[in-house]
Each structure stands twice: as structure tokens, then as C-alpha cells.
Scaffold this motif. Structure first.
Motif, PDB file in Angstrom:
ATOM      1  N   ARG A 164      15.296  -3.711 -18.610  1.00 47.99           N
ATOM      2  CA  ARG A 164      16.180  -3.464 -18.638  1.00 47.99           C
ATOM      3  C   ARG A 164      16.452  -2.313 -18.951  1.00 47.99           C
ATOM      4  NH1 ARG A 164      17.760  -9.172 -22.164  1.00 47.99           N
ATOM      5  NH2 ARG A 164      19.592  -8.282 -22.377  1.00 47.99           N
ATOM      6  N   LEU A 165      15.484  -1.452 -19.097  1.00 47.19           N
ATOM      7  CA  LEU A 165      15.776   0.491 -19.364  1.00 47.19           C
ATOM      8  C   LEU A 165      15.826   1.353 -18.668  1.00 47.19           C
ATOM      9  CD1 LEU A 165      13.031   0.598 -22.760  1.00 47.19           C
ATOM     10  CD2 LEU A 165      15.556   1.250 -22.808  1.00 47.19           C
ATOM     11  N   ASP A 166      15.955   0.904 -17.052  1.00 51.93           N
ATOM     12  CA  ASP A 166      15.644   1.011 -16.164  1.00 51.93           C
ATOM     13  C   ASP A 166      17.413   2.215 -15.890  1.00 51.93           C
ATOM     14  OD1 ASP A 166      14.704   2.630 -13.542  1.00 51.93           O
ATOM     15  OD2 ASP A 166      15.105   0.779 -12.475  1.00 51.93           O
ATOM     16  N   ALA A 167      17.937   1.037 -15.682  1.00 56.23           N
ATOM     17  CA  ALA A 167      19.324   1.489 -15.748  1.00 56.23           C
ATOM     18  C   ALA A 167      19.501   2.909 -16.429  1.00 56.23           C
ATOM     19  CB  ALA A 167      19.960   0.187 -15.628  1.00 56.23           C
ATOM     20  N   PRO A 168      20.411   2.391 -17.831  1.00 57.20           N
ATOM     21  CA  PRO A 168      20.097   3.209 -18.736  1.00 57.20           C
ATOM     22  C   PRO A 168      19.696   4.625 -19.055  1.00 57.20           C
ATOM     23  CG  PRO A 168      19.699   1.515 -20.187  1.00 57.20           C
ATOM     24  CD  PRO A 168      19.632   1.275 -18.358  1.00 57.20           C
ATOM     25  N   GLU A 199       0.639  -0.858   0.245  1.00 50.42           N
ATOM     26  CA  GLU A 199      -0.003  -0.312   0.010  1.00 50.42           C
ATOM     27  C   GLU A 199       1.139   0.780   0.112  1.00 50.42           C
ATOM     28  OE1 GLU A 199      -4.009   2.423   0.519  1.00 50.42           O
ATOM     29  OE2 GLU A 199      -2.635   1.026  -0.157  1.00 50.42           O
ATOM     30  N   ALA A 200       2.126   1.581   0.680  1.00 52.56           N
ATOM     31  CA  ALA A 200       2.555   2.411   0.783  1.00 52.56           C
ATOM     32  C   ALA A 200       3.929   2.612   0.013  1.00 52.56           C
ATOM     33  CB  ALA A 200       4.139   2.165   2.034  1.00 52.56           C
ATOM     34  N   GLU A 201       3.833   1.432  -1.489  1.00 49.85           N
ATOM     35  CA  GLU A 201       4.715   1.943  -2.005  1.00 49.85           C
ATOM     36  C   GLU A 201       3.613   2.255  -3.756  1.00 49.85           C
ATOM     37  OE1 GLU A 201       6.610  -0.910  -5.738  1.00 49.85           O
ATOM     38  OE2 GLU A 201       5.571  -2.152  -4.012  1.00 49.85           O
ATOM     39  N   ALA A 202       2.467   2.176  -3.473  1.00 47.78           N
ATOM     40  CA  ALA A 202       1.100   2.628  -4.111  1.00 47.78           C
ATOM     41  C   ALA A 202       1.009   4.255  -3.854  1.00 47.78           C
ATOM     42  CB  ALA A 202       0.006   1.715  -4.003  1.00 47.78           C
ATOM     43  N   GLN A 203       0.710   4.115  -2.792  1.00 49.08           N
ATOM     44  CA  GLN A 203       0.492   5.763  -2.502  1.00 49.08           C
ATOM     45  C   GLN A 203       1.463   6.888  -2.483  1.00 49.08           C
ATOM     46  OE1 GLN A 203      -2.444   5.816  -2.423  1.00 49.08           O
ATOM     47  NE2 GLN A 203      -3.770   4.747  -1.638  1.00 49.08           N
ATOM     48  N   THR A 204       3.062   6.552  -2.236  1.00 46.44           N
ATOM     49  CA  THR A 204       3.818   7.329  -2.192  1.00 46.44           C
ATOM     50  C   THR A 204       3.960   7.293  -3.615  1.00 46.44           C
ATOM     51  OG1 THR A 204       5.075   5.375  -2.176  1.00 46.44           O
ATOM     52  CG2 THR A 204       5.131   6.423   0.149  1.00 46.44           C
ATOM     53  N   GLN A 205       3.883   6.713  -4.376  1.00 45.16           N
ATOM     54  CA  GLN A 205       3.880   6.833  -6.013  1.00 45.16           C
ATOM     55  C   GLN A 205       2.815   7.737  -6.474  1.00 45.16           C
ATOM     56  OE1 GLN A 205       4.159   3.673  -8.405  1.00 45.16           O
ATOM     57  NE2 GLN A 205       5.770   2.746  -7.727  1.00 45.16           N
ATOM     58  N   VAL A 206       1.814   8.028  -5.845  1.00 39.00           N
ATOM     59  CA  VAL A 206       0.100   9.254  -6.052  1.00 39.00           C
ATOM     60  C   VAL A 206       0.984  10.349  -5.687  1.00 39.00           C
ATOM     61  CG1 VAL A 206      -1.384   9.950  -5.236  1.00 39.00           C
ATOM     62  CG2 VAL A 206      -1.315   7.230  -6.106  1.00 39.00           C
ATOM     63  N   LEU A 207       1.647  10.708  -4.173  1.00 37.76           N
ATOM     64  CA  LEU A 207       2.069  11.532  -3.412  1.00 37.76           C
ATOM     65  C   LEU A 207       2.923  11.712  -4.314  1.00 37.76           C
ATOM     66  CD1 LEU A 207       1.814  10.822   0.016  1.00 37.76           C
ATOM     67  CD2 LEU A 207       0.915  12.575  -0.487  1.00 37.76           C
ATOM     68  N   SER A 208       4.471  11.869  -4.400  1.00 36.35           N
ATOM     69  CA  SER A 208       5.883  12.123  -4.735  1.00 36.35           C
ATOM     70  C   SER A 208       5.225  12.836  -7.215  1.00 36.35           C
ATOM     71  CB  SER A 208       6.962  11.263  -5.820  1.00 36.35           C
ATOM     72  OG  SER A 208       6.817  10.556  -4.584  1.00 36.35           O
ATOM     73  N   ALA A 209       4.491  11.999  -7.830  1.00 34.40           N
ATOM     74  CA  ALA A 209       3.940  12.878  -8.596  1.00 34.40           C
ATOM     75  C   ALA A 209       3.613  13.622  -8.677  1.00 34.40           C
ATOM     76  CB  ALA A 209       3.071  11.134  -9.217  1.00 34.40           C
ATOM     77  N   GLY A 210       2.291  14.103  -7.614  1.00 34.84           N
ATOM     78  CA  GLY A 210       1.433  14.855  -6.953  1.00 34.84           C
ATOM     79  C   GLY A 210       1.937  16.236  -6.685  1.00 34.84           C
ATOM     80  N   LEU A 211       2.942  15.917  -5.912  1.00 36.58           N
ATOM     81  CA  LEU A 211       3.613  16.637  -5.675  1.00 36.58           C
ATOM     82  C   LEU A 211       4.757  17.926  -6.283  1.00 36.58           C
ATOM     83  CD1 LEU A 211       5.118  15.068  -1.261  1.00 36.58           C
ATOM     84  CD2 LEU A 211       2.996  16.815  -2.661  1.00 36.58           C
ATOM     85  N   LEU A 212       5.331  16.592  -7.362  1.00 36.72           N
ATOM     86  CA  LEU A 212       6.594  17.272  -8.491  1.00 36.72           C
ATOM     87  C   LEU A 212       5.269  18.715  -8.935  1.00 36.72           C
ATOM     88  CD1 LEU A 212       8.797  14.476  -9.531  1.00 36.72           C
ATOM     89  CD2 LEU A 212       8.951  16.503  -8.151  1.00 36.72           C
ATOM     90  N   ALA A 213       4.426  17.414  -9.873  1.00 33.54           N
ATOM     91  CA  ALA A 213       3.357  19.084 -10.205  1.00 33.54           C
ATOM     92  C   ALA A 213       2.536  19.873  -9.190  1.00 33.54           C
ATOM     93  CB  ALA A 213       2.335  18.038 -10.116  1.00 33.54           C
ATOM     94  N   ASP A 256       5.478   2.637 -16.524  1.00 30.29           N
ATOM     95  CA  ASP A 256       5.700   2.103 -15.308  1.00 30.29           C
ATOM     96  C   ASP A 256       7.860   2.012 -15.104  1.00 30.29           C
ATOM     97  OD1 ASP A 256       3.761   0.950 -14.482  1.00 30.29           O
ATOM     98  OD2 ASP A 256       3.505  -1.522 -15.225  1.00 30.29           O
ATOM     99  N   VAL A 257       8.837   2.246 -15.749  1.00 29.65           N
ATOM    100  CA  VAL A 257       9.755   2.033 -15.877  1.00 29.65           C
ATOM    101  C   VAL A 257      10.006   3.520 -15.162  1.00 29.65           C
ATOM    102  CG1 VAL A 257      10.572   3.375 -17.698  1.00 29.65           C
ATOM    103  CG2 VAL A 257      12.081   1.474 -16.447  1.00 29.65           C
ATOM    104  N   LEU A 258       9.610   4.768 -15.424  1.00 31.33           N
ATOM    105  CA  LEU A 258       9.657   6.498 -14.877  1.00 31.33           C
ATOM    106  C   LEU A 258       8.966   6.710 -13.360  1.00 31.33           C
ATOM    107  CD1 LEU A 258       8.342   7.890 -18.471  1.00 31.33           C
ATOM    108  CD2 LEU A 258      10.185   7.073 -17.901  1.00 31.33           C
ATOM    109  N   THR A 259       8.776   5.297 -13.115  1.00 30.48           N
ATOM    110  CA  THR A 259       9.058   5.615 -11.249  1.00 30.48           C
ATOM    111  C   THR A 259       9.622   6.375 -10.443  1.00 30.48           C
ATOM    112  OG1 THR A 259       7.437   4.000 -11.477  1.00 30.48           O
ATOM    113  CG2 THR A 259       7.631   4.355  -9.578  1.00 30.48           C
ATOM    114  N   GLY A 260       9.553   7.173 -10.145  1.00 31.87           N
ATOM    115  CA  GLY A 260      11.001   8.009  -8.872  1.00 31.87           C
ATOM    116  C   GLY A 260      11.620   8.441 -10.188  1.00 31.87           C
TER     117      GLY A 260
END
Length: 763
Positions: A338-342, A18-32, A300-304
Motif C-alpha cells: 500500500r506504500l507503492d502508490a503514494p 527468472e526474467a523478473e529477477a534478472q531484469t531487476q539486477v540489470l536495472s539496478a546495475g545499469l543505473l549504478a 521490495d517496494v523500491l523495485t523500479g
């Protein structure tokens, strides 16, 4: 962990999800909100996420999580009610709280709770400097609240099977705003998804087997109708010749029986036609659904990543934002991982090297805030990624000096290099324009690692730049590693597939257009000479004896290399489900994997990079053969026949292709019973059999061969994964002449053993 165990001991694990999903919502919203602090929808989303986490933390008894989420919710509610305007320091603190919540929810992270008191004091000062909030471990006054419907609190315990992230693929993961409930989330192992895709592709192939039966029924219907008409004519002739009553009654009875069978035949043909259509539709839907399960949105690869760009920019004194286009583009989960690192390398490189400081940007007439744009799209089975920045671009003069100082090329040569040639040096290992090593860059590790990872994905990367206006990285990688769009060709009467991503074009090259240059064959196309090689030599197939008018040529590209590969026939474009070769077989030269065609036949997918290495090897050793258009020697000489008996499709086809490349005529059987029937009906010079097979195993088959007067002198080779001495002795005692372990396929052990037993293909 079993579902029963999950029901008893998974609350903390579910809170972590639950924390993983909701912190993603928080991060994206706070950046906006950092860009526009008054966005009502983002304020609402962030507030609800914090509220959900507070309720979930209270349910599982994590008081520190309750306190952190509560004070974050207070801040966001104050912003909603316009009692507080979110400034950068508020966003920094809320993002810090988001990270803190994730740490608190992570099992084994003991430092998360220790940082809570300081965070609460910091938030109190930001909310109301005159009345700081005292850290409180729990909030008993408020009733326990379940998370609102917009964000599901946790997954149903009994329906979730936890898997390690490296082994799991998310089938569905969606959050909805408003009053609707969220979709359920299931985690399925990657192996199970691969197996499902493999089975669905085989199901699709199997439905094609109904077509010959339907065609036969239609033919029987036509023949039956002809028979009925013939009997009608016969009846007329008999009635005219005054035959006795018994003959006419017998004929009438025959006609009645045929009429009944005609009705049955027509009904069965209609039923089979309907069943075949329904089966093919369902099989196609099953295949499409199984394939879709492996696909995930590019987001999905853009998380964070947006958060990383923002935080890195602030640490360097820069204001940078990441804009993303095409984040819903569907990509295979393996490619995404495999795209995450590059991508991380490129984004960090763009922030550090590309974007200037606010002062420099204002002097150059640019906005103080830098912008990175990442665009994802589909094109011909490829994922196209473009990462651009509006920074300063590459200082080409500084790059030239660095190349000369590092003794990578003489100054005279460097001075004459084009911009594209200069930029390729940035991808060399250890090369960096940064003079001092920092925490971000300067070690010379970055673009070379990116290029290596992209090439491992069978992709390419290209850098362009505009001085003073920024750089652009253009990447092309396959959309999926499970399915490949290919051109299927015929070489030596066998089907092979070239991945479309490596094909430049296909051509019909007139024989008179082929020229010899420095002992090698070339043809002229679009103002350049293209080297010509025969696919039959590269793949060890017998050369084709085609007409002398033209050659079918596939022009393949690998980076800057172009070669024309002459084939016998172009079968057509196909979308193939990749079937990896058994790892115990080792690396098969020039072949990457296999697949099934629509008719169930096997096609081998060519490893283009390996194929080009084979071309270079033949060139360096001077063994590259000319393509001869005349009839070859040895036509009409009978070839020795080999029967391969193995229940493994991969092993059976690999043995067949290995032997066919040496000129042997090969027949195959799927098990011992099938092999025994083939041996009794045809003549062979050698039997190669597995041991463990259904219906009749290899030991029984060899025993029957040795008891048969006609077959008892037939050479027999046993090929098995079992390599123990007792297994070897068991096979030889049954009457085998040779015992070989399948692990030896990667070398010439099988072919050498065949030559030892029966000699060459044509004796």
C-alpha cells in the motif's frame, strides 16, 4: 495449478520468474554504471544477468530473448574488457533491452518480439558502427548453457505453487554473488501466513496455561512435605506410648507409600517445569518466525523506482538520481504494497516540481544533477520515511496567489498565514501550482491522493521546505498491520487497547485540576487546555467508582486533535496480534479489531479515529457527560444474568461486551455441554445460544432446558448465521422464544430482543 501440472507445463512461467529477477539486477546495475561506468562489480553482475537470461531463453526456446540477451552481453563484455566506455546512449539502449526482455518473457505480450530487430540494429550501431549486427533468430553454434550458480535459472518445478501476485507473499527471495547458490524461493498465500500468525499467537497463549498447574504442583509438594513431617511426629508419639506392633507397621507402611508418592510428585513437577519452559520457548520462536515471514525489506517496494526517477528526469531534460538509505528496514508486506502508490506520487512530484533544470541549478550554484534522498527507519513500532530533494523548494508567494485566485481563502487571511498553514493547501483535492496540464502533473491529483492513502494506513504525512534548497516529506505509518503495539487499559472492568501510534502520553490528573469551560471538562497540560471525556461513556461501559484523588488519563492524538480519555486502570504496554472481527458483524462502533492477552483473555483494540468521531457527535448533540467522582446511583441493585453459549470466540466475546455495556451480568460457555453444566449449577434470567456447536448443539440444549422442571420457564434466544425459514422454524419448534440472525449485530437488534424478553438490566 497442481505440482504435477507445473512439472508438465510451467517452463514459460518459470522463465518469466527468472526474467523478473534478472531484469531487476540489470536495472539496478545499469543505473549504478550510469554514475560510474567503470564499476567492475556492477559490470560483472549485469553481464552475468544477461548471460543467465540468454541461457534460460535458449532452454525454453525463446529465440528473440536469446538474441536480445546475447547482444546486451556483448556490450557489457566489451565494457569489462575496456574496449568500450559506457556512455548515456549505451545505458539507454541497455535499459531498453532490459524492458524488452521482460516483455518477451511476459505471456501474451506479442509486441515484444516485434521490436527485437530494431533493437538489434540499434545495438549494432552502438557497438561497431562500421559492422552492424544482422538480427538473428537463433544461435545454434553455441551449446546450451545453464545459468551460472550466482543466479539460479528457475525455481524447482515441483516445489512451487503459483499464486496471483495480489494473493501471494514472498517468504524468501535472495540473490547472491560469487560462487554460492541462491536461496530457494517459495510463494505462500497471504491468508495462509495470516492463519499461521494467528495459530502461533494462540500457541503462545496456550503455553501460559501451564503456569497454574505448575504452581498447584509446587503447592502440593509443600503440603506433602508437611504431611510427611506430621507423620514422623505421630510415629514418635506412638512409639513412646508403647503401641502394639500392628499400629506401628501400618504407620510405617503409610510413610513408605507417602515417600514413594513424594518422589513421583517431585519428578512430575520437575518434568512439567522443564516441559513448560521448553514449550514457551518453542511457542515464542514459532511466533517470532511466523511474524518474520510477513516482514519484507523496504527495498521490495523500491523495485523500479530508481529507474522511474531516472527516466522521468531525462524526459523532462533533467538529470536526477535517487539515493536510498535503510532499504533493509523490515516492514509488513501489506504495508509495503500500500506504500507503492503514494511513494510513486511523491517521487514523480519531486522530479517534476522540485528539481530544477540543469541550467537553473548551475545559476543557483548547485550541481547540474539533482538528488532525491529516501530514508527509511524504525521508531516505536512505526516506519519513518523521509523523502528530501535538493530542488528549489516552494514559492510561497506564488502559493499565496494561487490560494486567493482559487477563492480558497481571502487575501487578508492568506497574508497572515504561517508557512505550515500555507503548505497544507497543497494537500487539498484539485490543488496544483502547475498552470498547464502535462503528462506528468497539473491535474491536481497527487498530494491529496497521497495523504488519503497514508491515512488509510493509520499514518500521517507532513511537508516542510527551505526556499531554494528543497522540500522534505515526512511520513509515519505502522510497521505492520498484523501486530500492533498498544497500551492496554481497563474500562468498566473490561480490557481495551489503545494503539501506541495514537497516544501522546499518559497522565494522572488530580481531580481539582479538572475545570469546566463552556460546559465541557478540561485540564491544563503543557500550556494548553485538553478536553476530557470518559472512556466508559464512549464505550458504553458502566462508570467506575474510583477514589476522588486523581484520574488515569490517556491523551490521544489524531492529527491536530488532542483529547484526554479517562480510564479506570492502566494495565501496561503489550504487543498484540490483530484478530479481525468477522466481517458479517459489520462495523462495531469505536472498535477496529480484537486480540488475545497473555492469559488468553480477549481485548478489543480501539479505533481511535472512530472514537474521536463519537466524541464530536456527543459534543454536537450536547450529550457529553461529566465525569463524576462520587458513588453512582443504583449500587447494590442486583443485575439480571445472561448466559451466552457459542463456540466462536469472536461472536461470544462480542455478545458479552454488547450485553455488559447495557448493565447485564454475563457468563459464557464454549459449547452446548458447557452451557448445560452452567445452567444446572447457577441461576440465569436468559439463555442465548448458537445452533452449530461441538459436543452438544443448540437444538439439543434448548430441548434439555424445556424438559427440565426448574429451567422450562427460562427465556431462550437462538442466535445463528442460518437465516433460512426452515432453520428459524427448527429453533422455535425446539422451544426457543426468539430467533435472531448474527448479521443483525451491527444494529441494536440483539439488545432490543434481550430487553423485549427480560427487560432492562436491573428491571
Amino acid at each position: 495449478m497442481t505440482p504435477e501440472q507445473m512439472r508438465d507445463a510451467s517452463l514459460l512461467e518459470l522463465f518469466s520468474l527468472e526474467a523478473e529477477a534478472q531484469t531487476q539486477v540489470l536495472s539496478a546495475g545499469l543505473l549504478a554504471l550510469e554514475r560510474n561506468p567503470a564499476q567492475a562489480d556492477q559490470l560483472e553482475a549485469c553481464m552475468r544477468a544477461a548471460h543467465s537470461l540468454k541461457g534460460a531463453a535458449r532452454i525454453v526456446g525463446i529465440d528473440a530473448g536469446v538474441s536480445v540477451a546475447h547482444v546486451m552481453e556483448d556490450c557489457l563484455v566489451a565494457a569489462q574488457e575496456q574496449r568500450l566506455l559506457l556512455r548515456p546512449e549505451h545505458i539507454d539502449a541497455l535499459l531498453q533491452g532490459t524492458d524488452l526482455l521482460m516483455r518477451i518473457a511476459t505471456p501474451g505480450d506479442l509486441q515484444g518480439e516485434a521490436a527485437v530487430p530494431a533493437f538489434l540494429v540499434q545495438m549494432a550501431a552502438l557497438l561497431d558502427p562500421a559492422a552492424p549486427i544482422v538480427p538473428r533468430p537463433s544461435l545454434p553454434a553455441e551449446p546450451a548453457l545453464a545459468p551460472p550458480p550466482a543466479y539460479p535459472p528457475a525455481l524447482p518445478v515441483a516445489s512451487v505453487e503459483r499464486e496471483p501476485e495480489s494473493e501471494a507473499a514472498t517468504v524468501t527471495k535472495t540473490s547472491r554473488r560469487g560462487g554460492e547458490g541462491g536461496e530457494r524461493v517459495l510463494r505462500v498465500t497471504a491468508d495462509r501466513l495470516n492463519s499461521l500468525l494467528d495459530l502461533s499467537s494462540k500457541s503462545l497463549v496456550e503455553t501460559q496455561r501451564l503456569k497454574p498447574y505448575l504452581a498447584t504442583l509446587q503447592r502440593l509438594k509443600r503440603m506433602h512435605g508437611q504431611g510427611m513431617r506430621a507423620l514422623d511426629g505421630l510415629r514418635g508419639q506412638l512409639e513412646g506410648s508403647a503401641q502394639n506392633v500392628e499400629v506401628l507397621e501400618a504407620l510405617a507402611q503409610t510413610q513408605r507409600l507417602l515417600a514413594e508418592t513424594q518422589q513421583i510428585l517431585q519428578q512430575q513437577a520437575a518434568d512439567l517445569d522443564e516441559f513448560g519452559w521448553q514449550a514457551s520457548q518453542r511457542a515464542q520462536l514459532l511466533y517470532d518466525t511466523a511474524l518474520a515471514c510477513r516482514m519484507r525489506p523496504f527495498a521490495d517496494v523500491l523495485t523500479g523506482q530508481s529507474r522511474m526517477v531516472r527516466d522521468l528526469g531525462r524526459s523532462l531534460g533533467k538529470q536526477v538520481q535517487l539515493l536510498i538509505e535503510g532499504d533493509k528496514t523490515q516492514v509488513d508486506r501489506d504495508v509495503l504494497e500500500r506504500l507503492d502508490a503514494p511513494l510513486t506520487h511523491l517521487l514523480r512530484n519531486a522530479v517534476d516540481h522540485g528539481i530544477e533544470s540543469p541550467e537553473q541549478r548551475l545559476l543557483a550554484g548547485k550541481p547540474a544533477d539533482g538528488t532525491l534522498r529516501l530514508r527509511a527507519s524504525h521508531q516505536a513500532g512505526l516506519l519513518i520515511l523521509e523523502l528530501t530533494d535538493d530542488g528549489a523548494g516552494i514559492d510561497l508567494e506564488r502559493l499565496r496567489r494561487s490560494i486567493v485566485e482559487r477563492a480558497l481563502s481571502p487575501a487578508e487571511t492568506v497574508a497572515q498565514m504561517s508557512e505550515a498553514e500555507l503548505l497544507t493547501f497543497l494537500f487539498l483535492p484539485g490543488f496544483s501550482l502547475r498552470e498547464q496540464v502535462t503528462e506528468v502533473s497539473g491535474r491536481g491529483v497527487g498530494l491529496d491522493a497521497v495523504q488519503h492513502m497514508v491515512r488509510e494506513l493509520r499514518g500521517s504525512i507532513e511537508l516542510t521546505q527551505s526556499p531554494g534548497h528543497g522540500c522534505c516529506f515526512h511520513m509515519e505509518v505502522p510497521l505492520t498491520l498484523s501486530v500492533v503495539r498498544s497500551l492496554v487499559v481497563e474500562v468498566g472492568s473490561e480490557a481495551y487497547a489503545f494503539p501506541l501510534a495514537h497516544i501522546e502520553r499518559t497522565l494522572d490528573v488530580p481531580a481539582q485540576s479538572i475545570v469546566q469551560i463552556e460546559g465541557r471538562q478540561h485540564f491544563w497540560h503543557e500550556d494548553r487546555h485538553i478536553g476530557l471525556v470518559a472512556a466508559s461513556q464512549l464505550l458504553n461501559r458502566p462508570p467506575a467508582q474510583g477514589d476522588a484523588d486523581s484520574l488515569r488519563v490517556v491523551v490521544i492524538r489524531e492529527r491536530e486533535q488532542l483529547y484526554g480519555v479517562a480510564v479506570e486502570r492502566l494495565i501496561g504496554e503489550r504487543v498484540l496480534v490483530v484478530m479481525p472481527l468477522d466481517p458479517r458483524l459489520g462495523k462495531v462502533q469505536d472498535i477496529s479489531s480484537g486480540a488475545l492477552l497473555d492469559d488468553g483473555s480477549v481485548v478489543l483494540i480501539i479505533d481511535v479515529e472512530d472514537l474521536l468521531r463519537s466524541v464530536d457527535k456527543l459534543l454536537s448533540t450536547g450529550r457529553l457527560e461529566r465525569i463524576e467522582r462520587s458513588a453512582g446511583a443504583g449500587r447494590g441493585v442486583p443485575r439480571k444474568r445472561v448466559l451466552v453459549v457459542d463456540d466462536s470466540l469472536t461472536v461470544r466475546e462480542l455478545q458479552r461486551k454488547l450485553l455488559s455495556t447495557r448493565g447485564y451480568e454475563v457468563a459464557v460457555a464454549v459449547d452446548g455441554m458447557d452451557g448445560w453444566n452452567a445452567l444446572r449449577g447457577e441461576d440465569f434470567d436468559l439463555l442465548i445460544t448458537d445452533i452449530d456447536m461441538p459436543r452438544m448443539d443448540g437444538i439439543e440444549l434448548v430441548t434439555l432446558v424445556r424438559r427440565d422442571n426448574r429451567l422450562q420457564s427460562l427465556p431462550v434466544m437462538v442466535v445463528s448465521y442460518k437465516d433460512r425459514e426452515e432453520d428459524r422454524r427448527r429453533g422455535l419448534d425446539a422451544g426457543a422464544d426468539y430467533y435472531l440472525a448474527k448479521a443483525s449485530f451491527h444494529d441494536d437488534a440483539l439488545l432490543d430482543a434481550v430487553v423485549e424478553l427480560i427487560g432492562g438490566a436491573q428491571g
